[in-house]
Design an enzyme around this catalytic site. Structure first.
Site, PDB file in Angstrom:
ATOM      1  N   LYS A  69     -15.099 -40.063   7.701  1.00 20.30           N
ATOM      2  CA  LYS A  69     -15.471 -39.177   8.819  1.00 20.30           C
ATOM      3  C   LYS A  69     -16.110 -37.890   8.278  1.00 20.30           C
ATOM      4  O   LYS A  69     -17.126 -37.425   8.812  1.00 20.30           O
ATOM      5  CB  LYS A  69     -14.219 -38.829   9.650  1.00 20.30           C
ATOM      6  N   HIS A 219     -10.160  -8.617   0.268  1.00 21.41           N
ATOM      7  CA  HIS A 219      -9.674  -9.966   0.634  1.00 21.41           C
ATOM      8  C   HIS A 219     -10.430 -10.974  -0.237  1.00 21.41           C
ATOM      9  O   HIS A 219     -10.407 -10.865  -1.458  1.00 21.41           O
ATOM     10  CB  HIS A 219      -9.883 -10.132   2.142  1.00 21.41           C
ATOM     11  N   HIS A 258      -1.160  -7.547  -4.471  1.00 15.63           N
ATOM     12  CA  HIS A 258      -1.060  -8.387  -3.279  1.00 15.63           C
ATOM     13  C   HIS A 258      -0.176  -7.714  -2.247  1.00 15.63           C
ATOM     14  O   HIS A 258       0.782  -7.045  -2.599  1.00 15.63           O
ATOM     15  CB  HIS A 258      -0.479  -9.768  -3.630  1.00 15.63           C
ATOM     16  N   ARG A 267      -0.192 -18.853  -7.347  1.00 16.96           N
ATOM     17  CA  ARG A 267      -1.433 -19.596  -7.590  1.00 16.96           C
ATOM     18  C   ARG A 267      -2.072 -19.220  -8.917  1.00 16.96           C
ATOM     19  O   ARG A 267      -2.888 -19.955  -9.467  1.00 16.96           O
ATOM     20  CB  ARG A 267      -2.419 -19.331  -6.442  1.00 16.96           C
ATOM     21  N   ASP A 309      -7.406 -14.674  -6.933  1.00 19.53           N
ATOM     22  CA  ASP A 309      -8.850 -14.492  -7.104  1.00 19.53           C
ATOM     23  C   ASP A 309      -9.260 -14.225  -8.545  1.00 19.53           C
ATOM     24  O   ASP A 309     -10.416 -14.447  -8.905  1.00 19.53           O
ATOM     25  CB  ASP A 309      -9.342 -13.332  -6.223  1.00 19.53           C
TER      26      ASP A 309
HETATM   27  N1  COA Z   1      -5.919  -1.797  -8.808  1.00 18.25           N
HETATM   28  C1  COA Z   1      -5.457  -0.549  -8.949  1.00 18.25           C
HETATM   29  N2  COA Z   1      -4.489  -0.047  -8.168  1.00 18.25           N
HETATM   30  C2  COA Z   1      -3.974  -0.840  -7.229  1.00 18.25           C
HETATM   31  C3  COA Z   1      -4.408  -2.160  -7.044  1.00 18.25           C
HETATM   32  C4  COA Z   1      -5.417  -2.622  -7.874  1.00 18.25           C
HETATM   33  N3  COA Z   1      -5.899  -3.862  -7.741  1.00 18.25           N
HETATM   34  N4  COA Z   1      -3.712  -2.723  -6.036  1.00 18.25           N
HETATM   35  C5  COA Z   1      -2.862  -1.787  -5.589  1.00 18.25           C
HETATM   36  N5  COA Z   1      -3.034  -0.662  -6.308  1.00 18.25           N
HETATM   37  C6  COA Z   1      -2.351   0.591  -6.108  1.00 18.25           C
HETATM   38  C7  COA Z   1      -2.899   1.248  -4.855  1.00 18.25           C
HETATM   39  O1  COA Z   1      -4.038   2.049  -5.131  1.00 18.25           O
HETATM   40  C8  COA Z   1      -1.732   2.070  -4.420  1.00 18.25           C
HETATM   41  O2  COA Z   1      -1.683   3.228  -5.210  1.00 18.25           O
HETATM   42  P1  COA Z   1      -1.431   4.670  -4.519  1.00 18.25           P
HETATM   43  O3  COA Z   1      -0.128   4.507  -3.777  1.00 18.25           O
HETATM   44  O4  COA Z   1      -1.383   5.580  -5.661  1.00 18.25           O
HETATM   45  O5  COA Z   1      -2.596   4.901  -3.589  1.00 18.25           O
HETATM   46  C9  COA Z   1      -0.537   1.226  -4.813  1.00 18.25           C
HETATM   47  O6  COA Z   1      -1.001   0.338  -5.855  1.00 18.25           O
HETATM   48  C10 COA Z   1       0.079   0.410  -3.733  1.00 18.25           C
HETATM   49  O7  COA Z   1      -0.852  -0.521  -3.240  1.00 18.25           O
HETATM   50  P2  COA Z   1      -1.111  -0.703  -1.699  1.00 18.25           P
HETATM   51  O8  COA Z   1      -2.329   0.066  -1.335  1.00 18.25           O
HETATM   52  O9  COA Z   1       0.137  -0.422  -0.940  1.00 18.25           O
HETATM   53  O10 COA Z   1      -1.382  -2.237  -1.589  1.00 18.25           O
HETATM   54  P3  COA Z   1      -1.776  -2.976  -0.247  1.00 18.25           P
HETATM   55  O11 COA Z   1      -0.676  -3.896   0.090  1.00 18.25           O
HETATM   56  O12 COA Z   1      -2.226  -2.046   0.845  1.00 18.25           O
HETATM   57  O13 COA Z   1      -3.069  -3.748  -0.707  1.00 18.25           O
HETATM   58  C11 COA Z   1      -4.397  -5.247  -1.872  1.00 18.25           C
HETATM   59  C12 COA Z   1      -3.018  -4.993  -1.276  1.00 18.25           C
HETATM   60  C13 COA Z   1      -4.497  -6.700  -2.276  1.00 18.25           C
HETATM   61  C14 COA Z   1      -5.482  -4.950  -0.843  1.00 18.25           C
HETATM   62  C15 COA Z   1      -4.563  -4.333  -3.100  1.00 18.25           C
HETATM   63  O14 COA Z   1      -3.638  -4.703  -4.096  1.00 18.25           O
HETATM   64  C16 COA Z   1      -5.977  -4.382  -3.649  1.00 18.25           C
HETATM   65  O15 COA Z   1      -6.846  -3.642  -3.190  1.00 18.25           O
HETATM   66  N6  COA Z   1      -6.237  -5.248  -4.669  1.00 18.25           N
HETATM   67  C17 COA Z   1      -7.563  -5.401  -5.191  1.00 18.25           C
HETATM   68  C18 COA Z   1      -8.379  -6.334  -4.320  1.00 18.25           C
HETATM   69  C19 COA Z   1      -7.925  -7.764  -4.410  1.00 18.25           C
HETATM   70  O16 COA Z   1      -7.726  -8.299  -5.490  1.00 18.25           O
HETATM   71  N7  COA Z   1      -7.813  -8.408  -3.253  1.00 18.25           N
HETATM   72  C20 COA Z   1      -7.431  -9.815  -3.161  1.00 18.25           C
HETATM   73  C21 COA Z   1      -6.063  -9.942  -2.607  1.00 18.25           C
HETATM   74  S1  COA Z   1      -5.464 -11.598  -2.706  1.00 18.25           S
END
Ligand code: COA
Length: 373
Positions: A69, A219, A258, A267, A309
């Protein structure tokens, strides 16, 4: 570890699902009750897609029928090919995917939802065609045949992108990343799809919105951004120094961290193992060591771990996939989870409409336009 901020619906339960557990105590990452490691090691991506969309693993006969399919649904209507040819060569392929699905919603509208499973299967089958047709038309002027006859979506995808039949190792590596990417509970793009669905909108609208959400670098766009980061460095030492500097500048390091996981992303170990094997096969002495150096600094300095990722980026690179197609490949996988969530939302729907805390000014008197300063 860096402190978690408030906001962004962090930790808020926004609904229920039978499709997936993410980071649940004692369960880890599961799809419809199956452990992700069992699925990654043993299932083909087509079996995973069936599982998500139908709730159970397929029998051999069901799988054979499903593959046929899907193969029969890979073709693109001429009108869609014309649209893809009109999208500029320098467009981002995620915008191409978004437009492709949106346009398909015009020429193959879903109607009254009674054939929603067929709509889901059609999107699953033809998203790789949309991506590869646009890519090959604009990169080497070819109007490719999107019906390769390859039974696996992974093999079909690699054949269309590279123009060559992939090795078994390459086919299996891509297939496994597709399984790992397929579903992840109420992530941003899936939640977007559910919000759109909850207004009783159609599946094409939900998937168009989900693609828009996945596109962002916080994301799905992170796999592309991670590759760009890794390629900045020509040695592990340069990466170590460079990441220290970026952290000192408070830069985000793509492919790390994350919202739900706190110590590791399940993963990642699978992707890392595949990246290492593919690096050895390719004779790579830079990209994999650079990746490991970045991972080490991130853990030592921030207690942040590589998410799905990060090593997916080098896996795709070693498979010969151009960087700008990394996130579109994620779409080709996650469309299974998205459409499964659309159907789950419809089965027990209520409009999703949360409340907001008001932070604007208190009530003001109306000022006629001529009296405003
Ligand atoms: N690099 C550097 N610092 C990071 C980070 C990263 N990849 N991920 C989180 N932090 C820091 C944030 O800047 C924050 O610091 P602060 O409190 O001094 O501002 C702290 O860690 C807490 O993170 P937070 O913003 O609460 O995480 P969140 O739950 O809002 O965001 C993500 C989660 C995934 C968006 C975040 O980790 C990120 O931006 N990662 C990079 C993008 C990525 O790989 N995305 C794919 C996700 S599967």
């Amino acid at each position: 570890m860096a402190a978690k901020k408030t906001g962004g619906l962090a930790g808020i339960t926004a609904g229920s699902t039978k499709l997936c557990t993410v980071g649940k105590e004692g369960a880890g990452l599961t799809y419809c009750g199956y452990d992700i490691y069992d699925l990654a090691d043993n299932a083909t991506f087509e079996e995973v897609a069936w599982l998500l969309l139908r709730g159970e693993l397929p029998t051999q006969a069901e799988l054979d029928g499903y593959i046929e399919k899907i193969k029969a649904n890979r073709g693109l209507p001429d009108a869609l090919k014309t649209v893809l040819e009109m999208i500029p060569a320098d467009a981002h392929p995620m915008d191409v995917m978004r437009t492709g699905v949106s346009f398909l919603g015009n020429i193959e509208p879903e109607g009254d939802f009674s054939n929603q499973l067929d709509t889901a299967d059609r999107l699953f089958a033809c998203l790789p065609s949309i991506m590869a047709y646009w890519h090959r038309f604009h990169s080497d002027g070819e109007r490719i045949d999107t019906e390769t006859g390859d039974s696996s979506l992974a093999g079909h995808l690699l054949t269309m992108i590279t123009g060559e039949t992939p090795s078994e190792m390459h086919r299996k590596s891509l297939d496994t990343t597709l399984t790992l990417y397929a579903e992840h509970e109420f992530n941003a793009s899936t939640f977007t799809a559910r919000v759109i669905t909850a207004s009783l909108s159609d599946m094409h609208s939900a998937i168009t919105g989900a693609i828009g959400s996945l596109r962002g670098p916080l994301h799905g766009g992170a796999n592309e951004a991670a590759m760009q980061l890794i390629q900045k460095f020509d040695s592990a030492d340069a990466a170590t120094a460079g990441i220290h500097e970026m952290l000192a500048n408070k830069d985000l390091i793509m492919g790390f961290g994350h919202r739900v996981y706190t110590t590791s992303d399940p993963r990642n170990s699978v992707n890392k193992r595949m990246s290492k094997a593919l690096a050895e096969e390719a004779g790579d002495t830079v990209l994999f060591p650079v990746s490991e150096a970045i991972e080490t600094v991130m853990w030592e300095q921030k207690k942040l771990f590589a998410n799905a990722d990060f090593y997916a980026a080098t896996v795709y690179h070693f498979l010969g996939v151009p960087t700008y197609l990394f996130t579109p490949i994620f779409v080709c996988s996650r469309v299974t989870g998205w459409t499964a969530h659309v159907m789950e939302q419809r089965a027990d729907n209520r409009l999703i409409r949360p409340a907001a805390d008001y932070t604007g000014p208190s009530l003001k008197a109306w000022v006629p336009i001529g009296e405003r300063g």
